[in-house]
Design a protein around this motif. Structure first.
Motif, PDB file in Angstrom:
ATOM      1  N   GLU A 153      68.377  34.816  93.489  1.00 25.14           N
ATOM      2  CA  GLU A 153      68.282  35.049  92.058  1.00 25.14           C
ATOM      3  C   GLU A 153      67.929  33.718  91.400  1.00 25.14           C
ATOM      4  O   GLU A 153      68.438  32.672  91.818  1.00 25.14           O
ATOM      5  CB  GLU A 153      69.649  35.525  91.569  1.00 25.14           C
ATOM      6  CG  GLU A 153      69.675  36.007  90.148  1.00 25.14           C
ATOM      7  CD  GLU A 153      71.110  36.227  89.678  1.00 25.14           C
ATOM      8  OE1 GLU A 153      71.401  35.906  88.533  1.00 25.14           O
ATOM      9  OE2 GLU A 153      71.939  36.705  90.504  1.00 25.14           O
ATOM     10  N   THR A 154      67.026  33.745  90.426  1.00 26.60           N
ATOM     11  CA  THR A 154      66.680  32.505  89.737  1.00 26.60           C
ATOM     12  C   THR A 154      67.469  32.448  88.434  1.00 26.60           C
ATOM     13  O   THR A 154      67.283  33.276  87.548  1.00 26.60           O
ATOM     14  CB  THR A 154      65.172  32.450  89.447  1.00 26.60           C
ATOM     15  OG1 THR A 154      64.480  32.657  90.683  1.00 26.60           O
ATOM     16  CG2 THR A 154      64.782  31.111  88.871  1.00 26.60           C
ATOM     17  N   VAL A 155      68.375  31.493  88.355  1.00 29.18           N
ATOM     18  CA  VAL A 155      69.244  31.393  87.191  1.00 29.18           C
ATOM     19  C   VAL A 155      68.473  30.818  86.009  1.00 29.18           C
ATOM     20  O   VAL A 155      68.515  31.339  84.896  1.00 29.18           O
ATOM     21  CB  VAL A 155      70.455  30.490  87.496  1.00 29.18           C
ATOM     22  CG1 VAL A 155      71.367  30.421  86.289  1.00 29.18           C
ATOM     23  CG2 VAL A 155      71.189  30.998  88.709  1.00 29.18           C
ATOM     24  N   ALA A 156      67.765  29.739  86.248  1.00 31.42           N
ATOM     25  CA  ALA A 156      67.011  29.100  85.167  1.00 31.42           C
ATOM     26  C   ALA A 156      65.902  28.268  85.770  1.00 31.42           C
ATOM     27  O   ALA A 156      65.974  27.868  86.924  1.00 31.42           O
ATOM     28  CB  ALA A 156      67.926  28.212  84.329  1.00 31.42           C
ATOM     29  N   ALA A 157      64.850  28.066  84.977  1.00 26.55           N
ATOM     30  CA  ALA A 157      63.767  27.186  85.402  1.00 26.55           C
ATOM     31  C   ALA A 157      63.486  26.255  84.226  1.00 26.55           C
ATOM     32  O   ALA A 157      63.061  26.705  83.180  1.00 26.55           O
ATOM     33  CB  ALA A 157      62.530  27.979  85.764  1.00 26.55           C
ATOM     34  N   VAL A 158      63.766  24.978  84.417  1.00 24.21           N
ATOM     35  CA  VAL A 158      63.636  24.024  83.323  1.00 24.21           C
ATOM     36  C   VAL A 158      62.467  23.090  83.602  1.00 24.21           C
ATOM     37  O   VAL A 158      62.327  22.565  84.709  1.00 24.21           O
ATOM     38  CB  VAL A 158      64.940  23.213  83.164  1.00 24.21           C
ATOM     39  CG1 VAL A 158      64.766  22.131  82.110  1.00 24.21           C
ATOM     40  CG2 VAL A 158      66.078  24.137  82.804  1.00 24.21           C
ATOM     41  N   LYS A 159      61.626  22.896  82.604  1.00 27.46           N
ATOM     42  CA  LYS A 159      60.486  21.995  82.764  1.00 27.46           C
ATOM     43  C   LYS A 159      60.901  20.572  82.406  1.00 27.46           C
ATOM     44  O   LYS A 159      61.582  20.346  81.414  1.00 27.46           O
ATOM     45  CB  LYS A 159      59.356  22.437  81.852  1.00 27.46           C
ATOM     46  CG  LYS A 159      58.970  23.900  82.058  1.00 27.46           C
ATOM     47  CD  LYS A 159      57.506  24.032  82.270  1.00 27.46           C
ATOM     48  CE  LYS A 159      57.060  25.454  82.480  1.00 27.46           C
ATOM     49  NZ  LYS A 159      58.048  26.413  82.985  1.00 27.46           N
ATOM     50  N   THR A 160      60.480  19.629  83.229  1.00 24.21           N
ATOM     51  CA  THR A 160      60.780  18.233  82.944  1.00 24.21           C
ATOM     52  C   THR A 160      59.481  17.491  82.704  1.00 24.21           C
ATOM     53  O   THR A 160      58.487  17.752  83.369  1.00 24.21           O
ATOM     54  CB  THR A 160      61.501  17.573  84.125  1.00 24.21           C
ATOM     55  OG1 THR A 160      60.629  17.613  85.251  1.00 24.21           O
ATOM     56  CG2 THR A 160      62.787  18.293  84.461  1.00 24.21           C
ATOM     57  N   PRO A 161      59.463  16.577  81.739  1.00 26.98           N
ATOM     58  CA  PRO A 161      58.228  15.837  81.470  1.00 26.98           C
ATOM     59  C   PRO A 161      57.813  15.007  82.686  1.00 26.98           C
ATOM     60  O   PRO A 161      58.667  14.491  83.397  1.00 26.98           O
ATOM     61  CB  PRO A 161      58.596  14.918  80.306  1.00 26.98           C
ATOM     62  CG  PRO A 161      59.878  15.420  79.775  1.00 26.98           C
ATOM     63  CD  PRO A 161      60.556  16.150  80.871  1.00 26.98           C
TER      64      PRO A 161
END
Lengths: 400, 449
Positions: free
Chosen positions: B228-236
């Motif tokens: 399960e993918t809880v969250a996907a956060v983009k980083t600069p």
């Protein structure tokens, strides 16, 4: 003539002739000689010479005249490029609407940036413009990916069908001027020399001449004098009841539009745009070009951009093998020794050479390459009668 | 006063000369029907690699590999490297089609503009017939498009984004390196076997094109097996301190962290994650784990001891024990004194594959080379049996799943191979949605003249 003084007209004429003959002048070495490495007369580099010349001319209107040092000019170049690119993708592959779009977009953007940034002067102004440029870069790189293509940038694809251009199915549209392909070249071989006359280059060259002419007119106009007044003493201007803001903002927008024009031309010559075009090093590069050539002079920025682009494209390609070939006539040990000394300054070390030249120019020729030219000219002229006192009034002033 | 004497012999002579003269232009035309056709005794290739900027190390290694490849092609090297093990025996060690291989180099600076300028000068000034190299997908896509427009062949170097042979594929461009999709497909089963099928993943993704495609690929493959993918956060991309991104990971209830980062980004984010003690934590009754989809030796070196036990995928590794890999490592090691990186490997292979395709096609004409490479099956280049698929010009081969070695014996011995995922498992349809779907097309090959 053309509303120019005799001296300025001569300068314009010289630039025009140089631009016209560049394919010959930049290819002085025969193809088969080792020195052919130093030939710069191929279309891509010649186009870059004139396009970055335009960029630097525009930057000089702001920096050379008002003294406001913008560290974010690449943002306008980039925005102009994106504008031109979308114009080509959606409306027409003809370069003229694309270039006009580039100028408009860059003009609007620079108006917004200038309106805010010009509330401060000096270093604060520079930092503000730098911040705006980095912001645009970051936006183009990731947040606005659907609009800018992100890291990979935008290109014309076979799936693009511009409104007013007929592209055969599966074909990739080409930038053109009423049907003339920008990449069309005519090659003339004369003995061991090969000269390439490229359509795109001449179009960019004509645009550069127009831009150069406009910049002369601005330099010589009352408006230009106002801008110089801003540079020499802004406070005094305010005390005499003049508001400098509209003048600086106008100069900022004009130079932003020049940058947009350069960005549009870049896309017209090579239909691709990526966010690196807006990176702060690109903004720094145009500052280098202007100072190297001579800020505040007419021809300086063009010379500076030529010098930097030449080094970037020619010096950076000299690798160890080529050096060994050159020095092959020397005895084995000495050959390696010389190569070991020279190598750090060419190839990937071209930045080092550029840095050294830049230091040399700033220390010994604060007026840039133009001042160098004047000094050399002075050496010859001094022998003649000193009848050039009248020159001084029209002579362009070096940077302070 | 005029005097004419038509003799039989004279007429024959004139006829023969005229005939030869008439034949000559057609012969020349056939020769020059493509851009930069080599006319002399040599042929020029363009090696366009990053010599400055963040990937300069990889660029330097690529250039070493190209120099080695040129030596092997010209038959001037200490040995013949992978030419000995390569399944196609068309190359004879006397250059390509008997022409000596010469090369020019350029600096991409890992910027599309600079890379294109450099490639253009190679094509316009130096007469390069093929451009190869590069260490980023942005550059690969930009240069590939340029080569398509100009009409020369582009052999991509290190580029991992799906787009290079996905939505931005071009008829004149070829990629040997694997891609994000393959990484995801290869990693998923190994992750399932080691960490179970009911994990909750948290993605940190570099905020640019390659990051997106990698996240998409890994998500799709892991979710397919039950994660399960809880969250996907983009980083600069320019981020150097990832602490503020790592801190929320534990609160999210995730028990696995996927770092879709490359290069310096990955070195920093992994180091931060390990320093935060993530790997010692227990979440949902399971040990917390970290995954890095794309590994390279240079990155592993940067992250040091932090990579120990962390899974990832790679295109090739010098510790492979097949004959071809051993031959290449030996050849590279003899010349330079250390083992080659995966970037060096893929570039070497690309140069050889191009030369071989020209040799088999009997012509340098880009369209002939494209034809020779499309659907080409080969072996003996370090990755086992490999296919250059005709539909998207992507190489299909086994993918290595590696993990950071617990007890490295040298600064190069940082990764160990966990599993070799067979080619069938990483295969996908050419019109796969991650690859640009049905819209993506190669277009037609361009000879440039």
């Amino acid at each position: 003539m053309l509303g120019l003084g005799k001296k300025d007209f001569t300068l314009l004429l010289i630039v025009a002739v140089m631009t016209l003959l560049a394919p010959l002048l930049l290819n002085p070495f025969p193809e088969s000689s080792g020195l052919a490495q130093f030939n710069a007369g191929y279309p891509d580099l010649m186009q870059r010479f004139v396009i970055f010349g335009i960029f630097a001319i525009g930057f000089n209107i702001l920096f050379g005249l008002t003294g406001y040092l913008s560290f974010g000019h690449a943002a306008f170049l980039g925005v102009g490029s994106y504008g031109a690119m979308w114009m080509m993708k959606l409306v027409s592959l003809n370069v003229i609407p694309a270039i006009i779009m580039a100028i408009i977009v860059a003009g609007i953007f620079s108006l917004a940036v200038g309106y805010i940034s010009l509330r401060r002067s000096g270093i604060y102004f520079s930092i503000l413009t730098l911040a705006f440029a980095q912001m645009s870069y970051a936006l183009a790189y990731s947040v606005l990916t659907p609009l800018t293509g992100g890291e990979t940038g935008l290109q014309i694809k076979s799936s693009d069908t511009p409104l007013f251009s007929n592209v055969a199915d599966g074909d990739i549209g080409r930038a053109n001027l009423f049907g003339m392909d920008m990449r069309a070249s005519h090659e003339v071989a004369m003995g061991d020399w090969l000269f390439t006359f490229n359509a795109g280059y001449y179009i960019a060259g004509v645009v550069m001449l127009i831009a150069f002419y406009l910049s002369i007119r601005i330099f010589r106009s009352p408006f230009g004098t106002m801008l110089r007044a801003v540079k020499s003493n802004q406070t005094r201007m305010y005390y005499t009841g003049l508001n400098a803001r509209p003048y600086t903002l106008a100069a900022f927008v004009i130079s932003g539009m020049y940058a947009g024009l350069a960005g549009g031309l870049l896309v017209a010559m090579d239909t691709q745009v990526g966010p690196e075009r807006m990176f702060w090093t690109a903004s720094g590069e145009v500052v280098l070009m202007t100072i190297l050539g001579g800020a505040g002079t007419l021809i300086g920025p063009v010379l500076g951009s030529g010098a930097i682009k030449y080094m970037e494209n020619i010096l950076s390609k000299i690798n160890k093998d080529i050096l060994h070939e050159w020095f092959a006539f020397l005895p084995a040990g000495l050959d390696d020794f010389i190569v070991a000394i020279v190598y750090p300054f060419v190839g990937k070390g071209w930045h080092l050479t550029l840095g050294l030249i830049f230091m040399g120019v700033v220390i010994f020729l604060p007026g840039g390459l133009v001042q160098g030219g004047q000094k050399i000219g002075g050496l010859f002229r001094r022998k003649k009668a000193s009848d050039n006192d009248s020159d001084k009034s029209t002579q362009s002033t070096p940077a302070e | 006063m005029s005097k004419s004497n038509f003799t039989r012999r004279g007429l024959l002579k004139t006829g023969a000369v005229t005939g030869a003269g008439l034949a000559l232009p057609t012969y020349l035309a056939a020769q020059e029907s493509y851009l930069n056709a080599p006319t002399g005794a040599s042929v020029t290739l363009g090696f366009n690699v990053p010599q400055s900027g963040p990937y300069a190390d990889e660029g330097a290694d690529e250039l070493r590999a190209y120099e080695l490849a040129v030596e092997h092609l010209n038959g001037t090297g200490a040995d013949n490297g992978m030419l000995e093990t390569f399944s196609s025996k068309a190359l004879e060690g006397n250059g390509i089609l008997g022409k000596e291989v010469k090369y020019v180099t350029g600096d991409t600076q890992t910027k599309s503009d600079a890379a294109r300028a450099s490639a253009k000068s190679m094509i316009e000034k130096d007469g390069a017939i093929m451009i190869t190299g590069g260490s980023s997908s942005g550059v690969a896509v930009a240069v590939q498009a340029l080569c398509q427009e100009a009409g020369v062949i582009f052999m991509a170097g290190l580029t991992h984004s799906n787009d290079t042979t996905g939505k931005d594929r071009k008829a004149n461009g070829f990629r040997h390196f694997f891609n994000s999709y393959m990484s995801g497909a290869a990693l998923a089963p190994v992750l399932a076997a080691n960490y179970g099928t009911d994990r909750k993943a948290y993605h940190l993704t570099a905020d640019y094109n390659w990051g997106y495609t990698t996240e998409e690929a890994v998500r799709a493959s892991t979710e397919a097996m039950g994660w399960e993918t809880v969250a996907a956060v983009k980083t600069p991309l320019t981020q150097t301190d990832f602490s503020s991104y790592i801190a929320p990971v534990l609160q999210s209830g995730a028990d696995t962290l996927v770092l879709n980062h490359y290069g310096g980004n990955m070195v920093n984010s992994l180091t931060n994650a390990v320093q935060f003690g993530l790997r010692d934590k227990q979440v949902n009754g399971k040990d917390f784990q970290i995954v890095v989809p794309l590994y390279s030796r240079l990155m592993a070196k940067g992250a040091g001891a932090n990579v120990k036990g962390i899974f990832g995928s790679t295109n090739w590794h010098w510790s492979l024990q097949d004959d071809a890999s051993k031959a290449f490592v030996k050849s590279f090691g003899t010349k330079y004194g250390f083992p080659p990186s995966q970037a060096a490997h893929t570039c070497y292979v690309q140069a050889i594959l191009y030369a071989d395709a020209v040799q088999r096609a009997g012509s340098f004409a880009p369209c002939a080379v494209v034809e020779a490479l499309e659907g080409f099956e080969f072996d003996g280049m370090g990755n086992g049996p490999t296919l250059y698929r005709a539909e998207d010009h992507q190489c299909f081969k086994d993918v290595l799943v590696v993990k950071g070695k617990e007890n490295p014996t040298s600064e190069f011995d940082l990764l160990e191979i966990v599993e070799v995922t067979p080619m069938e498992q990483v295969m996908y349809a050419p019109d796969h949605p991650q690859m640009g779907g049905a819209d993506a097309s190669l277009g037609s090959c361009n000879n440039g003249a």
